[in-house]
Design a protein around this motif. Structure first.
Motif, PDB file in Angstrom:
ATOM      1  N   GLN A 198       0.788  -1.137   0.066  1.00  0.00           N
ATOM      2  CA  GLN A 198       0.004   0.158   0.101  1.00  0.00           C
ATOM      3  C   GLN A 198       0.802   1.533   0.092  1.00  0.00           C
ATOM      4  O   GLN A 198       0.471   2.328  -0.695  1.00  0.00           O
ATOM      5  CB  GLN A 198      -1.131   0.055   1.075  1.00  0.00           C
ATOM      6  CG  GLN A 198      -1.949   1.180   1.325  1.00  0.00           C
ATOM      7  CD  GLN A 198      -2.843   1.126  -0.051  1.00  0.00           C
ATOM      8  OE1 GLN A 198      -3.444  -0.032  -0.270  1.00  0.00           O
ATOM      9  NE2 GLN A 198      -2.992   2.394  -0.721  1.00  0.00           N
ATOM     10  N   GLY A 199       1.812   1.068   0.642  1.00  0.00           N
ATOM     11  CA  GLY A 199       2.819   2.485   0.820  1.00  0.00           C
ATOM     12  C   GLY A 199       3.412   2.640  -0.566  1.00  0.00           C
ATOM     13  O   GLY A 199       3.609   3.645  -1.124  1.00  0.00           O
ATOM     14  N   TRP A 200       3.779   1.536  -1.395  1.00  0.00           N
ATOM     15  CA  TRP A 200       4.254   2.040  -2.946  1.00  0.00           C
ATOM     16  C   TRP A 200       3.286   2.606  -3.550  1.00  0.00           C
ATOM     17  O   TRP A 200       3.350   3.220  -4.418  1.00  0.00           O
ATOM     18  CB  TRP A 200       4.770   0.268  -3.466  1.00  0.00           C
ATOM     19  CG  TRP A 200       6.079   0.218  -3.479  1.00  0.00           C
ATOM     20  CD1 TRP A 200       6.704  -0.955  -3.024  1.00  0.00           C
ATOM     21  CD2 TRP A 200       7.334   0.817  -4.031  1.00  0.00           C
ATOM     22  NE1 TRP A 200       8.095  -0.821  -3.284  1.00  0.00           N
ATOM     23  CE2 TRP A 200       8.432   0.377  -4.130  1.00  0.00           C
ATOM     24  CE3 TRP A 200       7.059   2.074  -4.958  1.00  0.00           C
ATOM     25  CZ2 TRP A 200       9.246   0.983  -4.517  1.00  0.00           C
ATOM     26  CZ3 TRP A 200       8.155   2.591  -5.448  1.00  0.00           C
ATOM     27  CH2 TRP A 200       9.479   2.087  -5.375  1.00  0.00           C
ATOM     28  N   ARG A 201       2.016   1.843  -3.459  1.00  0.00           N
ATOM     29  CA  ARG A 201       0.695   2.251  -4.167  1.00  0.00           C
ATOM     30  C   ARG A 201       0.563   3.915  -4.057  1.00  0.00           C
ATOM     31  O   ARG A 201       0.450   4.629  -5.159  1.00  0.00           O
ATOM     32  CB  ARG A 201      -0.424   1.607  -4.204  1.00  0.00           C
ATOM     33  CG  ARG A 201      -0.442  -0.012  -4.852  1.00  0.00           C
ATOM     34  CD  ARG A 201      -1.791  -0.545  -4.748  1.00  0.00           C
ATOM     35  NE  ARG A 201      -2.294  -1.004  -3.647  1.00  0.00           N
ATOM     36  CZ  ARG A 201      -1.975  -2.144  -2.847  1.00  0.00           C
ATOM     37  NH1 ARG A 201      -1.420  -2.943  -3.612  1.00  0.00           N
ATOM     38  NH2 ARG A 201      -2.434  -2.350  -1.519  1.00  0.00           N
ATOM     39  N   ASP A 202       0.642   4.126  -2.714  1.00  0.00           N
ATOM     40  CA  ASP A 202       0.251   5.608  -2.296  1.00  0.00           C
ATOM     41  C   ASP A 202       1.530   6.503  -2.895  1.00  0.00           C
ATOM     42  O   ASP A 202       1.081   7.656  -3.323  1.00  0.00           O
ATOM     43  CB  ASP A 202       0.261   5.759  -0.827  1.00  0.00           C
ATOM     44  CG  ASP A 202      -1.086   5.050  -0.195  1.00  0.00           C
ATOM     45  OD1 ASP A 202      -1.852   4.850  -0.983  1.00  0.00           O
ATOM     46  OD2 ASP A 202      -1.219   4.639   1.135  1.00  0.00           O
ATOM     47  N   TRP A 203       2.617   5.895  -2.835  1.00  0.00           N
ATOM     48  CA  TRP A 203       3.867   6.858  -3.349  1.00  0.00           C
ATOM     49  C   TRP A 203       3.550   7.067  -4.714  1.00  0.00           C
ATOM     50  O   TRP A 203       3.738   8.222  -5.219  1.00  0.00           O
ATOM     51  CB  TRP A 203       5.083   6.178  -2.754  1.00  0.00           C
ATOM     52  CG  TRP A 203       6.347   7.237  -3.206  1.00  0.00           C
ATOM     53  CD1 TRP A 203       6.930   8.170  -2.524  1.00  0.00           C
ATOM     54  CD2 TRP A 203       6.803   7.326  -4.667  1.00  0.00           C
ATOM     55  NE1 TRP A 203       7.691   8.816  -3.168  1.00  0.00           N
ATOM     56  CE2 TRP A 203       7.731   8.371  -4.503  1.00  0.00           C
ATOM     57  CE3 TRP A 203       6.726   7.034  -5.771  1.00  0.00           C
ATOM     58  CZ2 TRP A 203       8.816   8.873  -5.434  1.00  0.00           C
ATOM     59  CZ3 TRP A 203       7.625   7.114  -7.027  1.00  0.00           C
ATOM     60  CH2 TRP A 203       8.617   8.125  -6.718  1.00  0.00           C
ATOM     61  N   GLU A 260      10.398  15.531  -2.401  1.00  0.00           N
ATOM     62  CA  GLU A 260       9.282  16.127  -1.947  1.00  0.00           C
ATOM     63  C   GLU A 260       8.144  15.298  -1.765  1.00  0.00           C
ATOM     64  O   GLU A 260       7.135  15.528  -0.995  1.00  0.00           O
ATOM     65  CB  GLU A 260       9.050  17.114  -2.791  1.00  0.00           C
ATOM     66  CG  GLU A 260       8.004  16.776  -4.209  1.00  0.00           C
ATOM     67  CD  GLU A 260       8.945  16.239  -5.224  1.00  0.00           C
ATOM     68  OE1 GLU A 260       8.487  15.988  -6.396  1.00  0.00           O
ATOM     69  OE2 GLU A 260      10.413  15.877  -4.981  1.00  0.00           O
ATOM     70  N   LEU A 261       8.183  13.980  -2.127  1.00  0.00           N
ATOM     71  CA  LEU A 261       7.014  13.156  -1.821  1.00  0.00           C
ATOM     72  C   LEU A 261       7.318  12.212  -0.832  1.00  0.00           C
ATOM     73  O   LEU A 261       8.386  11.636  -0.797  1.00  0.00           O
ATOM     74  CB  LEU A 261       6.919  12.268  -3.237  1.00  0.00           C
ATOM     75  CG  LEU A 261       6.361  13.111  -4.244  1.00  0.00           C
ATOM     76  CD1 LEU A 261       6.100  12.186  -5.569  1.00  0.00           C
ATOM     77  CD2 LEU A 261       5.068  13.989  -4.122  1.00  0.00           C
ATOM     78  N   SER A 262       6.407  11.967   0.105  1.00  0.00           N
ATOM     79  CA  SER A 262       6.498  10.931   1.143  1.00  0.00           C
ATOM     80  C   SER A 262       5.026  10.412   1.481  1.00  0.00           C
ATOM     81  O   SER A 262       3.923  11.007   1.329  1.00  0.00           O
ATOM     82  CB  SER A 262       7.335  11.485   2.225  1.00  0.00           C
ATOM     83  OG  SER A 262       6.418  12.397   3.091  1.00  0.00           O
ATOM     84  N   VAL A 263       5.100   9.051   2.007  1.00  0.00           N
ATOM     85  CA  VAL A 263       3.836   8.697   2.647  1.00  0.00           C
ATOM     86  C   VAL A 263       3.988   8.474   4.249  1.00  0.00           C
ATOM     87  O   VAL A 263       5.063   8.099   4.512  1.00  0.00           O
ATOM     88  CB  VAL A 263       3.353   7.398   1.793  1.00  0.00           C
ATOM     89  CG1 VAL A 263       3.017   7.815   0.388  1.00  0.00           C
ATOM     90  CG2 VAL A 263       4.530   6.220   1.938  1.00  0.00           C
ATOM     91  N   PRO A 264       3.085   8.553   4.990  1.00  0.00           N
ATOM     92  CA  PRO A 264       3.104   8.228   6.480  1.00  0.00           C
ATOM     93  C   PRO A 264       3.464   7.090   6.778  1.00  0.00           C
ATOM     94  O   PRO A 264       3.110   5.934   6.249  1.00  0.00           O
ATOM     95  CB  PRO A 264       1.941   8.763   6.949  1.00  0.00           C
ATOM     96  CG  PRO A 264       0.906   8.489   5.790  1.00  0.00           C
ATOM     97  CD  PRO A 264       1.509   8.886   4.673  1.00  0.00           C
ATOM     98  N   GLY A 265       4.343   6.684   7.863  1.00  0.00           N
ATOM     99  CA  GLY A 265       4.487   5.510   8.299  1.00  0.00           C
ATOM    100  C   GLY A 265       3.996   5.242   9.734  1.00  0.00           C
ATOM    101  O   GLY A 265       3.188   6.184  10.168  1.00  0.00           O
TER     102      GLY A 265
END
Length: 299
Positions: A198-203, A260-265
């Motif tokens: 899901q992290g890969w998809r969100d990024w 500039e892009l990140s997803v929460p962990g």
């Protein structure tokens, strides 16, 4: 069965009989001699017989008192020995820390030298496992550093380090990324792989790329440490925790793709059983860890 045993009176009796003095028993138990005397009178009234022979400056035991003393003293010894067997042996110079393999290898161990510089008298014994250690059942573990977003009722929470995820690769691999071309991708097979996927998809959604549309990552590793080393070796781009990648990025071995892009962990949280934080090696380690986490969060 044991609800009506006069435990406090029996403890006072054992001390007075062993020391042959109400005064010394009072000092040992941190009460007044009068309190000991009242407890002994009450115990004798309960039993309907004399336990002590009162003398000018000491007390002796009657035959009934001798019989009771042998039984009570033996029971107290059995309890004390049982407590020693189940209680963890708290070393004056060592502490046991449990955490995940990746956190130990990529974040904690590289910084432990600073702890030993400040506290050379203490030894840190690391145990890395993917399993969640039950601190309330496993008394051999002093501190657990857990990964997740949960709450930890019944445990003493000391500090936490929040992460976010970004995409990283060897500088040459990142420089070669071009619009419309899918680079090789690296992933990690966690116990719950859906979280990483899901992290890969969100990024990818935030980056506006369709790298996962045709197929998933090209290489999948069991541990984050392996995945990051594969990225360092130029095998592709990896979705990495800001915590795990921090040292490799600082050394120039990995570079961010679209920084500039990140997803929460989630977060890494230091925990111990309440009261254990007062043990000197544990207190020193947690104080040091809180400072290191604070610096990492600020940086």
């Amino acid at each position: 069965m044991f609800a009506h045993l006069p435990v406090n009176a029996l403890r006072a009796f054992e001390s007075a009989a062993r020391l042959q003095s109400f005064k010394r028993a009072a000092a040992e138990l941190h009460v007044t001699p009068t309190a000991i005397s009242h407890q002994m009178k009450g115990l004798e009234q309960r039993l309907g017989l004399a336990l002590f022979e009162r003398r000018a400056r000491a007390v002796g035991l009657t035959p009934a008192g001798e019989t009771l003393f042998r039984a009570v003293h033996g029971a107290w010894l059995d309890i004390a020995q049982a407590l020693q067997r189940v209680q963890p042996a708290l070393s004056a110079s060592a502490l046991n820390v449990s955490t995940t393999h990746s956190y130990a290898a990529l974040w904690l161990v590289p910084r432990l030298g600073r702890f030993h510089e400040s506290w050379p008298q203490y030894q840190v014994n690391l145990s890395s496992t993917a399993a969640v250690v039950d601190l309330e059942q496993d008394a051999s573990v002093d501190v657990a550093i857990r990964y997740g977003a949960g709450v930890y009722p019944g445990l003493h929470r000391v500090c936490a380090l929040q992460e976010h995820f970004g995409v990283y690769g060897a500088p040459a691999v990142v420089a070669a990324v071009r619009p419309g071309r899918r680079p090789p991708l690296i992933s990690v097979r966690w116990r719950d792989s859906r979280l990483y996927e899901q992290g890969w998809r969100d990024w990818c959604a935030r980056a506006g790329v369709d790298w996962l549309q045709a197929h998933g990552p090209d290489r999948v590793y069991e541990e984050e440490n392996y995945a990051l080393q594969a990225a360092v070796a130029g095998q592709g781009l990896v979705l990495a925790s800001s915590i795990m990648v921090s040292d490799l990025a600082a050394r120039g071995l990995l570079a961010p793709c679209r920084p500039e892009l990140s997803v929460p962990g989630a977060a890494y949280t230091a925990l111990c059983v309440p009261g254990r934080e007062r043990h000197p090696p544990v207190r020193a380690f947690l104080q040091w860890l809180q400072g290191e986490m604070g610096q990492a969060a600020a940086g």
